[in-house]
Design a protein around this motif. Structure first.
Motif, short mmCIF file in Angstrom:
data_model
loop_
_atom_site.label_atom_id
_atom_site.label_comp_id
_atom_site.label_asym_id
_atom_site.label_seq_id
_atom_site.Cartn_x
_atom_site.Cartn_y
_atom_site.Cartn_z
N GLY A 137 0.14 -3.20 -0.42
CA GLY A 137 -1.10 -2.67 -0.93
C GLY A 137 -1.34 -1.22 -0.56
O GLY A 137 -2.43 -0.69 -0.78
N ARG A 138 -0.33 -0.54 -0.01
CA ARG A 138 -0.44 0.85 0.41
C ARG A 138 0.65 1.67 -0.26
O ARG A 138 1.83 1.32 -0.19
CB ARG A 138 -0.32 0.97 1.94
CG ARG A 138 -1.46 0.30 2.68
CD ARG A 138 -1.30 0.45 4.18
NE ARG A 138 -2.44 -0.09 4.89
CZ ARG A 138 -3.56 0.59 5.15
NH1 ARG A 138 -3.67 1.86 4.74
NH2 ARG A 138 -4.55 0.02 5.79
N ARG A 139 0.23 2.73 -0.87
CA ARG A 139 1.17 3.56 -1.64
C ARG A 139 2.09 4.35 -0.73
O ARG A 139 3.29 4.42 -0.95
CB ARG A 139 0.38 4.48 -2.57
CG ARG A 139 -0.50 3.72 -3.57
CD ARG A 139 -1.50 4.63 -4.27
NE ARG A 139 -2.36 3.88 -5.18
CZ ARG A 139 -3.45 3.22 -4.79
NH1 ARG A 139 -3.80 3.23 -3.51
NH2 ARG A 139 -4.18 2.57 -5.67
N GLU A 140 1.52 4.98 0.30
CA GLU A 140 2.34 5.78 1.20
C GLU A 140 3.32 4.91 1.97
O GLU A 140 4.48 5.28 2.16
CB GLU A 140 1.44 6.56 2.17
CG GLU A 140 0.67 7.69 1.54
CD GLU A 140 1.57 8.75 0.94
OE1 GLU A 140 2.68 8.96 1.49
OE2 GLU A 140 1.20 9.34 -0.08
N LEU A 141 2.87 3.75 2.40
CA LEU A 141 3.77 2.86 3.13
C LEU A 141 4.88 2.35 2.21
O LEU A 141 6.02 2.16 2.66
CB LEU A 141 2.99 1.69 3.70
CG LEU A 141 3.79 0.65 4.50
CD1 LEU A 141 4.53 1.31 5.65
CD2 LEU A 141 2.89 -0.46 5.00
N ALA A 142 4.58 2.13 0.94
CA ALA A 142 5.61 1.68 0.00
C ALA A 142 6.68 2.75 -0.16
O ALA A 142 7.89 2.46 -0.12
CB ALA A 142 4.97 1.37 -1.35
#
Length: 384
Positions: A147-152
């Motif tokens: 659910g996190r773009r940066e973590l993805a």
């Protein structure tokens, strides 16, 4: 009687023509001579020449084909001469007119050269190809997991950086894409991210209400169930492959998948159908415009990280060696036994504290103090 090894052979083009005149394929000729089809192709192209017994067998076969072609000219593939066009009745051709020369037979088309093997890719080119094929979809899958773009994006970059560091191992893996996907999933689902300051605040949810609801349901699933659901219904792996990638048994993977589907259907009844769930997962992943970094950037970051950890390991080793050398330099050279602790001696009367002295005792003390030097000789200390 065995023929000489130097048995004459027709030219390469004639060899092919004789084979085609005998209605034989290269595979049939190879079977009769005892070689492979590729060898017969090289003989007909003139790249190689048969030797020894194979040369004799091939020469006998060509001789038979040549005799058959001479006996049965109908079997040859020479095109028939075109029929002469009838002249108009009103204008008959003069008898003395020279006869038109026959149309030349078309020359046999040269056999196309076998496709040259494609040049081998360099490690960087092969890595870039794998990255371009897997990274875009893998970033969207990691977003569904976290659910996190940066973590993805970070998870995918770390997975490919590790793949570049271990490229000799990944390049020969049966499924390089699966290797990178498993690494990215492991990093994305790591529980240590919760202690990072920038991950304490939630990111902006998707704009669409249905997308927000589906993402919220996914994030409330246990990580093993979420990963199994994404691999089976999102990526499209079968149950044994899903079990292998999640390091679980097939019954355990099936149980996780059923429980994940039940949890999704309990909150979103319209997604109780697995086909509809697969479609909605694909739509949710496609709505987020997530872009991965360029392959050269990932390779450079991997090499920089490898250099950093290599230098850190070297520095730690040097510090350890220095500490060891300093310890050896300052350590005592010989053994010094420790001083034993005191022990209680039995049978000694306890020490009595002195009380007040009487008048006689005080006189005796004064006398002894005065006669220490000028008293009897036994009281005078002897010099060395």
């Amino acid at each position: 009687m065995t023929q000489s090894p130097a048995t004459p052979l027709p030219p390469p083009k004639e060899r092919r023509r004789l084979r085609e005149a005998g209605s034989l394929t290269q595979a049939q000729v190879a079977a009769r001579v005892g070689v492979t089809r590729e060898t017969v192709r090289k003989w007909e192209n003139g790249r190689t020449t048969p030797l020894g017994r194979r040369r004799e067998a091939y020469a006998r076969l060509l001789a038979e084909l040549a005799r058959d072609a001479a006996d049965s000219p109908v079997r040859t593939k020479t095109p028939p001469a075109p029929a002469p066009e009838p002249a108009p009745e009103s204008k008959p051709a003069p008898a003395s007119a020279p006869e038109a020369p026959p149309a030349p037979s078309p020359a046999p088309e040269p056999e196309p050269e076998p496709d040259a093997p494609a040049p081998a890719l360099t490690p960087a080119q092969a890595f870039d190809a794998l990255y371009a094929f897997c990274a875009p979809a893998l970033v969207r899958q990691a977003f569904l997991l976290t659910g996190r773009r940066e973590l993805a994006r970070e998870s995918v970059e770390r997975a490919f950086q590790l793949a570049w560091q271990r490229w000799p191992e990944v390049a020969v893996d049966r499924d390089p894409a699966g290797w990178v996907r498993a690494t990215a999933y492991e990093y994305a689902l790591s529980p240590w991210h919760r202690f990072r300051p920038r991950h304490r605040h939630p990111e902006a949810p998707p704009a669409d209400a249905s997308d927000r609801a589906l993402l919220d349901v996914l994030l409330h699933l246990p990580p093993p169930h979420r990963r199994t659901l994404l691999l089976y219904d999102g990526v499209g792996l079968d149950l044994p492959e899903t079990a292998a990638e999640t390091e679980a048994s097939t019954p355990a993977a099936a149980n996780r998948l059923l429980r994940a589907r039940e949890a999704v259907a309990a909150r979103l009844p319209e997604l109780s159908d697995p086909t509809e769930l697969t479609r909605r997962l694909a739509e949710l992943a496609a709505t987020e415009r997530l872009r991965a970094a360029r392959p050269p950037v990932v390779r450079t970051g991997s090499e920089r990280r490898a250099r950093f950890w290599t230098r850190a390991a070297i520095a730690f080793t040097v510090a350890l060696i220095g500490t060891t050398a300093l310890t050896l330099r300052t350590a005592p050279r010989q053994y010094e036994p420790p001083v034993p602790s005191g022990e209680t001696v039995q049978g000694v009367p306890p020490r009595v504290a002195p009380g007040p002295l009487s008048e006689a005792e005080r006189e005796l003390r004064s006398k002894l103090r005065e006669e220490t030097v000028s008293g009897p000789q036994r009281l005078v200390p002897q010099g060395g």
